[in-house]
Scaffold this motif. Structure first.
Motif, PDB file in Angstrom:
ATOM      1  N   ASP A  75       6.828  16.820  -2.246  1.00  0.00           N
ATOM      2  CA  ASP A  75       7.551  16.699  -3.517  1.00  0.00           C
ATOM      3  C   ASP A  75       6.726  17.245  -4.663  1.00  0.00           C
ATOM      4  O   ASP A  75       7.253  17.898  -5.563  1.00  0.00           O
ATOM      5  CB  ASP A  75       7.900  15.232  -3.772  1.00  0.00           C
ATOM      6  CG  ASP A  75       8.771  15.055  -4.999  1.00  0.00           C
ATOM      7  OD1 ASP A  75       8.230  14.728  -6.071  1.00  0.00           O
ATOM      8  OD2 ASP A  75       9.991  15.285  -4.896  1.00  0.00           O
ATOM      9  N   SER A  76       5.441  16.999  -4.648  1.00  0.00           N
ATOM     10  CA  SER A  76       4.570  17.462  -5.722  1.00  0.00           C
ATOM     11  C   SER A  76       4.268  18.956  -5.636  1.00  0.00           C
ATOM     12  O   SER A  76       4.097  19.619  -6.657  1.00  0.00           O
ATOM     13  CB  SER A  76       3.254  16.683  -5.723  1.00  0.00           C
ATOM     14  OG  SER A  76       3.494  15.327  -6.027  1.00  0.00           O
ATOM     15  N   LEU A  77       4.169  19.485  -4.421  1.00  0.00           N
ATOM     16  CA  LEU A  77       3.833  20.887  -4.252  1.00  0.00           C
ATOM     17  C   LEU A  77       5.003  21.812  -4.579  1.00  0.00           C
ATOM     18  O   LEU A  77       4.798  22.914  -5.074  1.00  0.00           O
ATOM     19  CB  LEU A  77       3.351  21.165  -2.820  1.00  0.00           C
ATOM     20  CG  LEU A  77       1.977  20.639  -2.471  1.00  0.00           C
ATOM     21  CD1 LEU A  77       1.658  20.909  -1.001  1.00  0.00           C
ATOM     22  CD2 LEU A  77       0.907  21.239  -3.356  1.00  0.00           C
ATOM     23  N   PHE A  78       6.198  21.395  -4.234  1.00  0.00           N
ATOM     24  CA  PHE A  78       7.344  22.290  -4.389  1.00  0.00           C
ATOM     25  C   PHE A  78       8.224  21.818  -5.451  1.00  0.00           C
ATOM     26  O   PHE A  78       8.826  21.506  -6.071  1.00  0.00           O
ATOM     27  CB  PHE A  78       8.114  22.409  -3.069  1.00  0.00           C
ATOM     28  CG  PHE A  78       7.264  22.917  -1.948  1.00  0.00           C
ATOM     29  CD1 PHE A  78       6.850  24.232  -1.896  1.00  0.00           C
ATOM     30  CD2 PHE A  78       6.830  22.053  -0.953  1.00  0.00           C
ATOM     31  CE1 PHE A  78       6.059  24.686  -0.854  1.00  0.00           C
ATOM     32  CE2 PHE A  78       6.024  22.514   0.085  1.00  0.00           C
ATOM     33  CZ  PHE A  78       5.665  23.831   0.140  1.00  0.00           C
ATOM     34  N   ALA A 128       0.838  -1.206   0.000  1.00  0.00           N
ATOM     35  CA  ALA A 128       0.000   0.000   0.000  1.00  0.00           C
ATOM     36  C   ALA A 128       0.872   1.255   0.000  1.00  0.00           C
ATOM     37  O   ALA A 128       0.565   2.233  -0.702  1.00  0.00           O
ATOM     38  CB  ALA A 128      -0.929  -0.005   1.204  1.00  0.00           C
ATOM     39  N   ILE A 129       1.942   1.237   0.748  1.00  0.00           N
ATOM     40  CA  ILE A 129       2.856   2.383   0.805  1.00  0.00           C
ATOM     41  C   ILE A 129       3.476   2.631  -0.565  1.00  0.00           C
ATOM     42  O   ILE A 129       3.574   3.770  -1.028  1.00  0.00           O
ATOM     43  CB  ILE A 129       3.937   2.157   1.887  1.00  0.00           C
ATOM     44  CG1 ILE A 129       3.292   2.192   3.271  1.00  0.00           C
ATOM     45  CG2 ILE A 129       5.063   3.183   1.772  1.00  0.00           C
ATOM     46  CD1 ILE A 129       4.135   1.580   4.364  1.00  0.00           C
ATOM     47  N   MET A 130       3.869   1.557  -1.224  1.00  0.00           N
ATOM     48  CA  MET A 130       4.449   1.692  -2.563  1.00  0.00           C
ATOM     49  C   MET A 130       3.406   2.227  -3.545  1.00  0.00           C
ATOM     50  O   MET A 130       3.711   3.094  -4.373  1.00  0.00           O
ATOM     51  CB  MET A 130       5.012   0.357  -3.021  1.00  0.00           C
ATOM     52  CG  MET A 130       6.216  -0.080  -2.205  1.00  0.00           C
ATOM     53  SD  MET A 130       6.797  -1.728  -2.624  1.00  0.00           S
ATOM     54  CE  MET A 130       7.641  -1.377  -4.140  1.00  0.00           C
ATOM     55  N   ALA A 131       2.178   1.741  -3.449  1.00  0.00           N
ATOM     56  CA  ALA A 131       1.112   2.214  -4.339  1.00  0.00           C
ATOM     57  C   ALA A 131       0.797   3.688  -4.079  1.00  0.00           C
ATOM     58  O   ALA A 131       0.635   4.467  -5.025  1.00  0.00           O
ATOM     59  CB  ALA A 131      -0.146   1.360  -4.152  1.00  0.00           C
ATOM     60  N   LEU A 162       3.150  10.348  -6.757  1.00  0.00           N
ATOM     61  CA  LEU A 162       4.177  10.982  -7.599  1.00  0.00           C
ATOM     62  C   LEU A 162       3.750  11.092  -9.057  1.00  0.00           C
ATOM     63  O   LEU A 162       3.975  12.112  -9.699  1.00  0.00           O
ATOM     64  CB  LEU A 162       5.490  10.196  -7.523  1.00  0.00           C
ATOM     65  CG  LEU A 162       6.272  10.288  -6.229  1.00  0.00           C
ATOM     66  CD1 LEU A 162       7.467   9.342  -6.281  1.00  0.00           C
ATOM     67  CD2 LEU A 162       6.731  11.710  -5.961  1.00  0.00           C
ATOM     68  N   TYR A 163       3.163  10.030  -9.580  1.00  0.00           N
ATOM     69  CA  TYR A 163       2.928   9.977 -11.025  1.00  0.00           C
ATOM     70  C   TYR A 163       1.462   9.986 -11.429  1.00  0.00           C
ATOM     71  O   TYR A 163       1.137  10.335 -12.553  1.00  0.00           O
ATOM     72  CB  TYR A 163       3.636   8.759 -11.615  1.00  0.00           C
ATOM     73  CG  TYR A 163       5.105   8.776 -11.312  1.00  0.00           C
ATOM     74  CD1 TYR A 163       5.932   9.748 -11.863  1.00  0.00           C
ATOM     75  CD2 TYR A 163       5.667   7.867 -10.419  1.00  0.00           C
ATOM     76  CE1 TYR A 163       7.275   9.804 -11.559  1.00  0.00           C
ATOM     77  CE2 TYR A 163       7.013   7.909 -10.121  1.00  0.00           C
ATOM     78  CZ  TYR A 163       7.810   8.879 -10.686  1.00  0.00           C
ATOM     79  OH  TYR A 163       9.133   8.937 -10.371  1.00  0.00           O
ATOM     80  N   GLY A 164       0.576   9.595 -10.540  1.00  0.00           N
ATOM     81  CA  GLY A 164      -0.844   9.616 -10.880  1.00  0.00           C
ATOM     82  C   GLY A 164      -1.494  10.953 -10.582  1.00  0.00           C
ATOM     83  O   GLY A 164      -2.363  11.415 -11.310  1.00  0.00           O
ATOM     84  N   PHE A 215      10.994   7.806  -7.131  1.00  0.00           N
ATOM     85  CA  PHE A 215      10.190   6.831  -6.386  1.00  0.00           C
ATOM     86  C   PHE A 215      11.047   6.111  -5.341  1.00  0.00           C
ATOM     87  O   PHE A 215      10.619   5.920  -4.198  1.00  0.00           O
ATOM     88  CB  PHE A 215       9.562   5.820  -7.357  1.00  0.00           C
ATOM     89  CG  PHE A 215       8.807   4.726  -6.672  1.00  0.00           C
ATOM     90  CD1 PHE A 215       7.606   4.991  -6.042  1.00  0.00           C
ATOM     91  CD2 PHE A 215       9.298   3.432  -6.660  1.00  0.00           C
ATOM     92  CE1 PHE A 215       6.897   3.972  -5.402  1.00  0.00           C
ATOM     93  CE2 PHE A 215       8.607   2.420  -6.027  1.00  0.00           C
ATOM     94  CZ  PHE A 215       7.402   2.682  -5.396  1.00  0.00           C
ATOM     95  N   ILE A 216      12.250   5.723  -5.721  1.00  0.00           N
ATOM     96  CA  ILE A 216      13.165   5.081  -4.771  1.00  0.00           C
ATOM     97  C   ILE A 216      13.439   6.016  -3.600  1.00  0.00           C
ATOM     98  O   ILE A 216      13.421   5.610  -2.437  1.00  0.00           O
ATOM     99  CB  ILE A 216      14.481   4.675  -5.474  1.00  0.00           C
ATOM    100  CG1 ILE A 216      14.204   3.586  -6.507  1.00  0.00           C
ATOM    101  CG2 ILE A 216      15.517   4.211  -4.459  1.00  0.00           C
ATOM    102  CD1 ILE A 216      15.372   3.293  -7.438  1.00  0.00           C
TER     103      ILE A 216
END
Length: 140
Positions: free
Chosen positions: A137-140, A50-53, A59-61, A81-82
């Motif tokens: 990460d997505s916001l900044f 679940a954490i990986m999903a 990040l990408y969806g 992602f890593i």
């Protein structure tokens, strides 16, 4: 063909801020450690999946401007992602160690059991940490 986007240290720094911000309240909560004592290996593996999903989806969806095929990769896995996975688990592990949470919450368990329960508790807290990491990460 697009040039691969490099993953910068600033990207990881942003992830660390978000990961620590949301991990803190869960690492120090006794209920998380009680839940971890009741979990099985199946529950732990399920949570890691679940954490990986959540990490990949966040990040990408959720970000239409980011394409995993155009990012720097390590054995085909995007470095971003890593990094998020290391931050999610690393931040909760660092906090648990720094505040000696296993010693406090699991003091009556034998050492081997303490280690297993600690890994389970870290997987519970990492659910929230990964949300913070991908959000910043997505916001900044």
């Amino acid at each position: 063909m697009k040039q691969r986007q490099k993953h910068k240290l600033a990207d990881t720094a942003q992830q660390i801020v978000g990961g620590f911000l949301l991990a803190g309240p869960f690492v120090v909560t006794q209920e998380v450690w009680l839940l971890a004592q009741n979990m099985t290996m199946f529950h732990s593996v399920f949570l890691v999946g679940a954490i990986m999903a959540i990490g990949y989806g966040g990040l990408y969806g959720a970000d239409n401007d980011r394409d995993p095929r155009t990012e720097a990769a390590f054995f085909g896995i995007p470095v971003r992602f890593i990094s998020v996975m290391f931050v999610a688990f690393g931040s909760v592990g660092t906090l648990a160690f720094a505040i000696t949470a296993p010693d406090l919450f699991l003091e009556e368990l034998p050492p081997r059991t303490t280690l297993l329960v600690t890994f389970r508790a870290l997987s519970v807290a990492a659910v929230f940490s990964v949300v913070g990491a991908v959000t910043t990460d997505s916001l900044f």
